[in-house]
Design a protein around this motif. Structure first.
Motif, PDB file in Angstrom:
ATOM      1  N   LYS A  44      35.678  40.037  44.271  1.00  0.00           N
ATOM      2  CA  LYS A  44      36.849  41.152  43.898  1.00  0.00           C
ATOM      3  C   LYS A  44      36.793  41.395  42.327  1.00  0.00           C
ATOM      4  CE  LYS A  44      38.723  40.891  47.903  1.00  0.00           C
ATOM      5  NZ  LYS A  44      38.903  42.093  48.929  1.00  0.00           N
ATOM      6  N   ILE A  87      42.121  44.512  44.685  1.00  0.00           N
ATOM      7  CA  ILE A  87      43.178  43.990  45.643  1.00  0.00           C
ATOM      8  C   ILE A  87      43.791  44.853  46.175  1.00  0.00           C
ATOM      9  CG2 ILE A  87      44.867  42.242  46.086  1.00  0.00           C
ATOM     10  CD1 ILE A  87      42.388  40.561  45.126  1.00  0.00           C
ATOM     11  N   THR A 126      43.133  46.832  49.338  1.00  0.00           N
ATOM     12  CA  THR A 126      43.236  46.321  50.731  1.00  0.00           C
ATOM     13  C   THR A 126      44.250  46.060  51.151  1.00  0.00           C
ATOM     14  OG1 THR A 126      41.967  44.376  49.900  1.00  0.00           O
ATOM     15  CG2 THR A 126      40.579  45.869  51.092  1.00  0.00           C
ATOM     16  N   ASN A 127      45.106  45.621  49.689  1.00  0.00           N
ATOM     17  CA  ASN A 127      46.475  44.914  50.129  1.00  0.00           C
ATOM     18  C   ASN A 127      47.607  45.895  49.292  1.00  0.00           C
ATOM     19  OD1 ASN A 127      48.780  43.397  50.559  1.00  0.00           O
ATOM     20  ND2 ASN A 127      47.784  41.562  49.720  1.00  0.00           N
ATOM     21  N   HIS A 144      50.486  45.864  49.726  1.00  0.00           N
ATOM     22  CA  HIS A 144      51.904  45.291  49.415  1.00  0.00           C
ATOM     23  C   HIS A 144      52.038  44.391  48.137  1.00  0.00           C
ATOM     24  CE1 HIS A 144      52.622  46.120  53.750  1.00  0.00           C
ATOM     25  NE2 HIS A 144      51.545  45.653  54.085  1.00  0.00           N
ATOM     26  N   VAL A 145      50.893  44.120  47.919  1.00  0.00           N
ATOM     27  CA  VAL A 145      50.857  43.522  46.112  1.00  0.00           C
ATOM     28  C   VAL A 145      51.683  44.645  45.239  1.00  0.00           C
ATOM     29  CG1 VAL A 145      49.338  43.041  44.419  1.00  0.00           C
ATOM     30  CG2 VAL A 145      48.771  42.366  46.671  1.00  0.00           C
ATOM     31  N   THR A 154      45.896  33.588  47.314  1.00  0.00           N
ATOM     32  CA  THR A 154      46.805  32.762  48.008  1.00  0.00           C
ATOM     33  C   THR A 154      47.274  31.869  47.008  1.00  0.00           C
ATOM     34  OG1 THR A 154      46.688  30.999  49.583  1.00  0.00           O
ATOM     35  CG2 THR A 154      44.605  31.212  48.258  1.00  0.00           C
TER      36      THR A 154
END
Ligand code: HEC
Ligand code: HEC
Ligand code: HEC
Ligand code: HEC
Ligand code: HEC
Length: 202
Positions: free
Chosen positions: A130, A175, A178-179, A181-182, A194
């Motif tokens: 990452k 990040i 792919t995400n 919502h972050v 996590t």
């Protein structure tokens, strides 16, 4: 008056130091998260990252072969050193010591610097993938003649990044790919990895 003479005085001082050490160990085991930050032990052969990774620009992964593909970065075996030092600087006493270890098949006993307790799981691969740079966690290794632990490596330190407080911006961008919502605007920090106990304590 009883005068304490030389040897007795020395014994008393030594006794005092031992008592302090014992107390220190006891306190240490009550608070195991005491950090090794600043630890920079002398090594059996004075290997310089400044010279190898800095001036000679040898890639980290040339020696730390596991860092992109597994949990452990790994310390290079002697044959990696011998790729060069079977011919480079063979007149140096340090290289002669290295060659002697190699000839006898006795690995150099490098002193471990960064070390988490056994109950913590830390995968290098996941971080490197990452875009978390070596320097973020290890400092500017390229400029070090002797490696020093620059960061505390405590649970709070891990979590500050996972919670998004100290995460480098390139990593946040990575990040977000792919995400999405972050990027929830309602949140003060953007959790990027996590925080579940079992991820780090398997
Ligand atoms: C030519 C081989 C070589 C290269 C290139 C190299 N290293 Fe190392 N590295 C070693 C050796 C040998 C040790 C063990 C001795 C020491 O600690 O100095 C080590 C130790 C380390 C340690 C400490 C390990 C511990 O015990 O905690 C870190 C962190 C590290 N290297 C990071 C890097 C980074 C980051 C780079 C690239 C900028 C790099 N290394 C490039 C050979 C190399
Ligand atoms: C997110 C933080 C982080 C990043 C990024 C990171 N490291 Fe580490 N590194 C650690 C921690 C924590 C340890 C101790 C691991 C343990 O004891 O299980 C460690 C240990 C090491 C060690 C010695 C033990 C081993 O794993 O074999 C080397 C060598 C090392 N790192 C090299 C590197 C290099 C080279 C890079 C970049 C390509 C890098 N690290 C990136 C945190 C990091
Ligand atoms: C890709 C080539 C390469 C590799 C691999 C390599 N080195 Fe070197 N090393 C060099 C060069 C180049 C120098 C600088 C030589 C000079 O000063 O002329 C050097 C210098 C050194 C010196 C300083 C010698 C002195 O007395 O000045 C030591 C010690 C050393 N290396 C140890 C190691 C060890 C241990 C490893 C394996 C972990 C290693 N090297 C791997 C190229 C390499
Ligand atoms: C500078 C930021 C940073 C630091 C410091 C950091 N991490 Fe991470 N961690 C990440 C990122 C980014 C990921 C990858 C998340 C992903 O793949 O989506 C990650 C992933 C992980 C994972 C994989 C989680 C899963 O989903 O399975 C573990 C385990 C982990 N980290 C443990 C640690 C531990 C233990 C430490 C402290 C010793 C630590 N990390 C320090 C940024 C960091
Ligand atoms: C991102 C990784 C990470 C996560 C998530 C994490 N821990 Fe930890 N934990 C660590 C590291 C690294 C250490 C060792 C360093 C230290 O003690 O600070 C540790 C140490 C501990 C210790 C021993 C510390 C002490 O002072 O005795 C306990 C207990 C612990 N964790 C419980 C938890 C619990 C419960 C959770 C979930 C709420 C959790 N951890 C989540 C990384 C993590």
């Amino acid at each position: 008056m009883v005068r304490i003479t030389g040897p007795q005085k020395a014994m008393a001082v030594v006794g005092g130091i031992i008592a302090l050490l014992v107390a220190g160990v006891a306190v240490g085991s009550l608070f195991p998260s005491a950090s090794n930050q600043g630890y920079a032990p002398e090594q059996p052969i004075p290997f310089s990252h400044k010279l190898h990774a800095g001036e000679n620009k040898i890639a980290c992964a040339y020696c730390h072969v596991g860092v992109e593909k597994s949990r452990h970065a790994t310390i290079p075996a002697m044959n990696v050193c011998m790729n060069c030092h079977s011919v480079v600087k063979t007149d140096s006493p340090h290289i002669q010591k290295l060659r002697q270890h190699y000839a006898e098949g006795k690995p150099v006993e490098w002193v471990r610097i960064h070390e988490l307790p056994d109950f913590v799981y830390f995968p290098h691969k996941r971080h490197v993938a990452k875009g978390v740079s070596c320097e973020t966690c290890h400092g500017d290794i390229k400029s070090m003649d002797r490696v020093e632990q620059m960061e505390p490596l405590t649970m709070g330190w891990c979590l500050d990044c996972h919670r998004g407080k100290t995460t480098p911006s390139n990593v946040v961008r990575e990040i977000l790919k792919t995400n999405p919502h972050v990027n929830d605007p309602g949140q003060r920090y953007k959790p990027i990895a996590t925080t579940s106990c079992s991820a780090c304590h398997q």
